[in-house]
Write an enzyme that holds these catalytic residues in place. Structure first.
Site, mmCIF file in Angstrom:
data_model
loop_
_atom_site.group_PDB
_atom_site.id
_atom_site.type_symbol
_atom_site.label_atom_id
_atom_site.label_comp_id
_atom_site.label_asym_id
_atom_site.label_seq_id
_atom_site.Cartn_x
_atom_site.Cartn_y
_atom_site.Cartn_z
ATOM 1 N N ASP A 215 24.467 15.535 70.949
ATOM 2 C CA ASP A 215 24.482 16.701 70.068
ATOM 3 C C ASP A 215 23.524 16.619 68.880
ATOM 4 O OD1 ASP A 215 26.370 17.464 71.832
ATOM 5 O OD2 ASP A 215 28.047 17.487 70.436
ATOM 6 N N HIS B 206 29.884 12.722 75.930
ATOM 7 C CA HIS B 206 28.896 13.802 75.981
ATOM 8 C C HIS B 206 28.417 14.196 74.591
ATOM 9 C CE1 HIS B 206 26.818 17.434 77.151
ATOM 10 N NE2 HIS B 206 27.536 18.109 76.277
ATOM 11 N N CYS B 207 29.253 14.047 73.578
ATOM 12 C CA CYS B 207 28.950 14.659 72.277
ATOM 13 C C CYS B 207 28.047 13.832 71.373
ATOM 14 C CB CYS B 207 30.257 14.961 71.539
ATOM 15 S SG CYS B 207 31.269 16.215 72.351
ATOM 16 N N ILE B 208 28.487 12.640 70.992
ATOM 17 C CA ILE B 208 27.809 11.918 69.917
ATOM 18 C C ILE B 208 26.393 11.466 70.287
ATOM 19 C CG2 ILE B 208 28.011 10.059 68.240
ATOM 20 C CD1 ILE B 208 30.980 10.109 68.604
#
Length: 446
Positions: free
Chosen positions: A281, A276-278
């Site tokens: 974001d 989900h993050c890299i």
């Protein structure tokens, strides 16, 4: 000591563990957080719109690897944790943590609909003396510019009637060295009273809290951590292409470079970004930066490089089939090994394997996957057409029936020696065989 009486009252309840906590969103972030709160001695209510998750919890079944069933059952049996789809029970909670998704739209703009809808739900039952905390990753300013106005539609005022904070999640699925309670927690409040409440509450839940001066700063901390990783992964992905053209093995280069005890940190290439993050974001910051007429060329270039990697891998696959097997990709059978975005977890959020499957199918090939952690492809936002496809078996008869195997996720439980013995052509995007000193019939690094 807080200046406002409501804040002082809540602080006393937190310090005595009388405060009741609520966690909205019982996924990879929310359920481990709820368990940490319960194990710290707080009474916790978990909220989710998915009744399947509530049913699983009530049956003592954990669907998150980071939460052992023994711990879940223990906290439920002790009465410290319950789960529900009834959001009216939010009124019973003194501290409410929001752990909902913050994806991107099709145009790669922030999609805050989950946060906004959750805040509207909270506003319906918001009462004086509550602390509302956002844990979802987002752009600087979200807590004050988006959350606060929605919550104040209740006619209660932040800093006066209720308190607002931000503390970014730092979960790392599959990492057995750290749990929610042992990862340092960045915290910030909207005003001095909220800041003090944030330190007190999270200080009772985790070993280390890291207070920062504002919610916008805390929001920026999380983005900075993930942008750092995204940019460095893009760098090694680009170096892989350059060194490949020169006949140099980028994996050997990285292994040698990381022996330097200072000034270097190893990052590794791959078939694309997942989780989900890299992949997501950095675009929250690029979007927000436009408001200040500030370009983010470095971040956007990294995004372009990482997004292009699945296409590069499929081209390498096609070239290898043509050159080493004398067969066009359109007439081939390809097995994608690993569906999860990283090894040893059942997590497919933004997994490049899904894109690889899509691209291979678009080229006219027959494609299948094998992943011991994911027997079936669930519903996803971008790859709904792949839903329901089931993992093949992993045996000699099945694997040897494919023209090529593409290693997309290097799960440790895979028998790579058997894979090398069975498969005529392996496209290895993770250096999985070389790291295990295994030589296949034909192995192409991609």
């Amino acid at each position: 000591m807080p200046k406002h009486p409501l804040a002082a009252e809540l602080l006393a309840a937190i310090q005595s563990k009388r405060a009741k906590a609520g966690v909205i969103g019982l996924g990879y972030v929310g359920l481990p957080l709820a368990m940490s709160m319960a194990r710290a001695g707080f009474s916790v209510i978990g909220f989710d719109i998915d009744p399947g998750k509530i049913d699983a919890i009530e049956a003592g079944k954990s669907y998150i690897e980071a939460v052992p069933e023994t711990i879940l059952q223990e906290e439920c049996a002790a009465g410290r944790f319950t789960a529900t789809t009834d959001f009216l029970q939010l009124a019973d909670c003194d501290v409410i943590a929001i752990c909902v998704p913050t994806p991107l739209t099709r145009h790669r703009d922030p999609d805050l609909s989950f946060v906004e809808n959750t805040c509207r739900q909270i506003a319906r039952s918001l009462r004086p003396g509550q602390l509302i905390v956002l844990e979802s990753t987002t752009y600087p300013g979200t807590t004050e510019e988006v959350m606060k106005p929605i919550l104040e539609t209740s006619e209660l005022k932040a800093g006066q009637d209720f308190f607002l904070g931000f503390s970014p999640e730092r979960e790392d699925p599959g990492n057995r060295d750290f749990q929610t309670s042992t990862i340092p927690k960045v915290v910030a409040g909207d005003g001095e009273d909220a800041a003090e409440l944030m330190v007190a509450f999270y200080g009772a839940v985790v070993k280390t809290v890291v207070p920062v001066s504002s919610t916008a700063t805390a929001e920026a901390v999380k983005l900075t951590e993930n942008i750092f990783r995204a940019v460095n992964i893009a760098l090694v992905n680009e170096l892989k292409l350059v060194y490949e053209a020169m006949g140099i093995d980028v994996w050997e280069v990285i292994d040698a470079a990381k022996t330097k005890p200072f000034g270097y940190m190893p990052f590794y290439p791959g078939p694309g970004l997942g989780g989900h993050c890299i992949p997501i974001d950095p675009f929250y910051l690029t979007w927000k930066s436009r408001e200040y007429d500030q370009p983010t060329r470095f971040i956007e270039l990294a995004g372009m490089i990482n997004t292009a990697m699945p296409h590069h891998v499929v081209e390498k696959l096609a070239e290898a089939l043509d050159r080493k097997a004398g067969k066009a990709l359109s007439r081939s059978r390809v097995l994608v090994l690993g569906l999860a975005y990283k090894k040893n977890v059942p997590d497919i959020r933004e997994s490049p394997s899904l894109k690889l499957l899509e691209l291979i199918l678009e080229r006219g090939a027959e494609a299948a996957y094998y992943d011991p952690y994911l027997p079936e492809i669930p519903k996803t936002r971008e790859y709904g057409h792949l839903k329901g496809r089931r993992s093949t078996s992993f045996d000699q008869h099945t694997v040897s029936g494919f023209d090529a195997v593409l290693i997309a996720t290097d799960h440790d439980c895979i028998d790579y020696q058997a894979l090398a013995d069975w498969c005529p052509l392996i496209i290895d995007t993770r250096n999985a065989l070389a790291r295990r000193n295994i030589a296949g019939q034909m192995v192409v690094k991609a």
